[in-house]
Write an enzyme that holds these catalytic residues in place. Structure first.
Site, PDB file in Angstrom:
ATOM      1  N   CYS A 150       0.834  -1.212   0.000  1.00  0.00           N
ATOM      2  CA  CYS A 150       0.000   0.000   0.000  1.00  0.00           C
ATOM      3  C   CYS A 150       0.869   1.262   0.000  1.00  0.00           C
ATOM      4  O   CYS A 150       1.825   1.357   0.765  1.00  0.00           O
ATOM      5  CB  CYS A 150      -0.914  -0.013   1.220  1.00  0.00           C
ATOM      6  SG  CYS A 150      -2.044   1.389   1.265  1.00  0.00           S
TER       7      CYS A 150
ATOM      8  N   CYS B   5       0.480   4.666   6.942  1.00  0.00           N
ATOM      9  CA  CYS B   5      -0.147   4.519   8.273  1.00  0.00           C
ATOM     10  C   CYS B   5       0.825   3.800   9.220  1.00  0.00           C
ATOM     11  O   CYS B   5       1.250   2.663   8.945  1.00  0.00           O
ATOM     12  CB  CYS B   5      -1.444   3.734   8.145  1.00  0.00           C
ATOM     13  SG  CYS B   5      -2.521   4.404   6.857  1.00  0.00           S
TER      14      CYS B   5
ATOM     15  N   CYS C 148       0.434   0.023  10.316  1.00  0.00           N
ATOM     16  CA  CYS C 148      -0.068  -1.006   9.387  1.00  0.00           C
ATOM     17  C   CYS C 148       0.992  -1.918   8.802  1.00  0.00           C
ATOM     18  O   CYS C 148       2.025  -1.472   8.282  1.00  0.00           O
ATOM     19  CB  CYS C 148      -0.857  -0.333   8.267  1.00  0.00           C
ATOM     20  SG  CYS C 148      -1.706  -1.546   7.237  1.00  0.00           S
TER      21      CYS C 148
ATOM     22  N   CYS D 152     -16.789  -8.780   5.349  1.00  0.00           N
ATOM     23  CA  CYS D 152     -16.088  -7.517   5.140  1.00  0.00           C
ATOM     24  C   CYS D 152     -14.812  -7.751   4.340  1.00  0.00           C
ATOM     25  O   CYS D 152     -13.938  -8.505   4.768  1.00  0.00           O
ATOM     26  CB  CYS D 152     -15.773  -6.919   6.509  1.00  0.00           C
ATOM     27  SG  CYS D 152     -14.940  -5.340   6.391  1.00  0.00           S
TER      28      CYS D 152
ATOM     29  N   CYS E  43     -19.667  -5.605   3.426  1.00  0.00           N
ATOM     30  CA  CYS E  43     -18.907  -4.423   3.828  1.00  0.00           C
ATOM     31  C   CYS E  43     -17.605  -4.447   3.042  1.00  0.00           C
ATOM     32  O   CYS E  43     -17.054  -5.525   2.784  1.00  0.00           O
ATOM     33  CB  CYS E  43     -18.618  -4.484   5.327  1.00  0.00           C
ATOM     34  SG  CYS E  43     -17.636  -3.084   5.923  1.00  0.00           S
TER      35      CYS E  43
ATOM     36  N   CYS F  19     -19.252   2.483   8.497  1.00  0.00           N
ATOM     37  CA  CYS F  19     -18.527   1.802   9.569  1.00  0.00           C
ATOM     38  C   CYS F  19     -17.258   2.616   9.783  1.00  0.00           C
ATOM     39  O   CYS F  19     -16.406   2.671   8.894  1.00  0.00           O
ATOM     40  CB  CYS F  19     -18.205   0.370   9.118  1.00  0.00           C
ATOM     41  SG  CYS F  19     -17.134  -0.515  10.262  1.00  0.00           S
TER      42      CYS F  19
ATOM     43  N   ARG G  58     -18.064  -2.126  17.806  1.00  0.00           N
ATOM     44  CA  ARG G  58     -17.374  -3.392  17.575  1.00  0.00           C
ATOM     45  C   ARG G  58     -16.046  -3.486  18.309  1.00  0.00           C
ATOM     46  O   ARG G  58     -15.167  -2.639  18.158  1.00  0.00           O
ATOM     47  CB  ARG G  58     -17.135  -3.602  16.083  1.00  0.00           C
ATOM     48  CG  ARG G  58     -16.527  -4.979  15.837  1.00  0.00           C
ATOM     49  CD  ARG G  58     -16.362  -5.322  14.395  1.00  0.00           C
ATOM     50  NE  ARG G  58     -17.571  -5.056  13.668  1.00  0.00           N
ATOM     51  CZ  ARG G  58     -17.605  -4.649  12.408  1.00  0.00           C
ATOM     52  NH1 ARG G  58     -16.503  -4.482  11.749  1.00  0.00           N
ATOM     53  NH2 ARG G  58     -18.746  -4.429  11.808  1.00  0.00           N
TER      54      ARG G  58
END
Ligand code: SAM
Ligand code: DTB
Ligand code: SF4
Length: 327
Positions: free
Chosen positions: A50, A54, A57, A94, A125, A185, A257
């Site tokens: 990616c 972040c 991550c 998801c 999702c 979400c 959640r």
């Protein structure tokens, strides 16, 4: 609609623990069956490589975590995994991709995945990074129920964690998702070295969205070696429980959640989170790339606590484009 201030939220957060939990459980019972937990299963449909940075991550190309990158999975493979998740009691599936944003060429596959999973009778999702208004509309038209896009932390702390996009970018995608008619979400991660005030501010941001997210994932950082946050100070379990209780009180009708990090939580901490109003979990041994409790461990915990999986309350198939076209 209530507009929350930091002061009002902080006052609740600082209540004596028993008062806080009693209040959260009272609100919870006004909106939900307290013994039902919604179960979602995740699948990484495109892993690693990616371009975003972040700090938490495993999948950022900017960090050396040893994860190998892969291309977007084939539709049939995703549907086979989804069938298995359904057999294990999940009502929402998801699908996550390690992208800054999806490309036009990916859209037909994503649409086929959404239609296939919905045809199985599960909610759908996706979490694919930023979406333009047109992309959000395409996914909504395919029948996507929820879009996951976390604000992750407070606006103040955001830039300490991620530099390749802004908080405003995040809010813009949430706006595009809402305008396309999908459910939101959105939540964040606790234990990234942020202060208590950042945790409260994050919840204030979420609760003050034009409509609060229907689903609020609260993740506890899973420290990943090779990422800038590998050695972040862990959050105290009771502080984590306080945040869950505050989320429940501020967003009374949302599913809160208990997300990443359950593998490092005791049964007692998880039980306190459920008591504080968490009513959704990820099930299955893998989240996107990191570990999660085994199905059998969750089954034991649910039995000990007298919890059961939430049943799906509508027939998602009737909303799919396939059915709409057939009418
Ligand atoms: N690329 C998309 C995006 O960022 O929106 C979707 C995938 S991303 C992995 C989904 C969310 O997982 C992140 O927003 C973050 O809140 C959570 N997450 C990622 N790594 C994590 C970790 N190590 N511990 C806890 N939560 C994590
Ligand atoms: C969310 O808030 N947590 C999930 C889901 N949304 C996509 C992801 C957790 C990821 C944990 C790290 C990993 O598996 O790589
Ligand atoms: Fe990419 Fe999402 Fe990971 Fe950030 S959290 S590096 S956007 S996969």
């Amino acid at each position: 609609m209530t507009r929350w201030t930091r002061e009002a939220a902080q006052e609740i957060y600082d209540l004596p623990f028993n008062d806080l939990i009693f209040r959260a459980q009272t609100v919870h019972r006004e909106h939900f069956n307290p013994n039902e937990i919604q179960k979602s299963q995740l699948l990484s449909i495109k892993t690693g490589g990616c371009p975003e940075d972040c700090g938490y991550c495993n999948q950022s190309a900017k960090h050396s975590t040893g994860l190998s990158a892969s291309k977007l999975l084939e539709v049939q493979m995703v549907l086979a995994e989804a069938e298995q998740a359904k057999k294990n009691g999940s009502t929402r599936y998801c699908m996550g991709a390690a992208w800054r944003n999806p490309k036009e060429r990916d859209m037909p596959k994503l649409v086929a995945m959404i239609e296939g999973v919905k045809a199985m009778g599960m909610e759908t999702c996706m979490t694919l990074g930023m979406l333009s208004p047109v992309q959000a509309k395409e996914l909504a038209d395919a029948g996507l129920d929820y879009y996951n896009h976390n604000v992750d932390t407070s606006e103040r702390y955001y830039n300490d964690v991620i530099t390749t996009r802004t908080y405003a970018d995040r809010l813009e995608t949430l706006d595009n998702v809402r305008h396309a008619g999908m459910k939101i979400c959105s939540g964040g991660i606790l234990g990234m070295g942020e202060e208590t005030g950042d945790r409260i501010d994050m919840l204030v941001t979420l609760a003050n969205l034009p409509e609060p997210p229907e689903s609020v994932p609260i993740n506890m950082l899973i420290p990943i070696e090779g990422t800038p946050l590998a050695d972040a100070d862990p959050i105290e379990p009771l502080d984590f429980v306080r945040c869950i209780a505050l989320a429940r009180i501020m967003m009374p009708s949302s599913h809160v959640r208990l997300s990443a990090g359950r593998s490092d939580m005791s049964e007692e901490t998880q039980a306190l989170c459920f008591l504080a109003g968490a009513n959704s979990v990820f099930s299955g041994e893998t989240l996107l790339t990191a570990g999660n409790p085994e199905e059998s461990a969750d089954a034991v915990l649910f039995r000990k606590l007298g919890l059961k999986g939430e049943e799906l309350r509508y027939d998602p198939a009737q909303f799919s484009r396939v059915d709409a076209a057939a009418e």
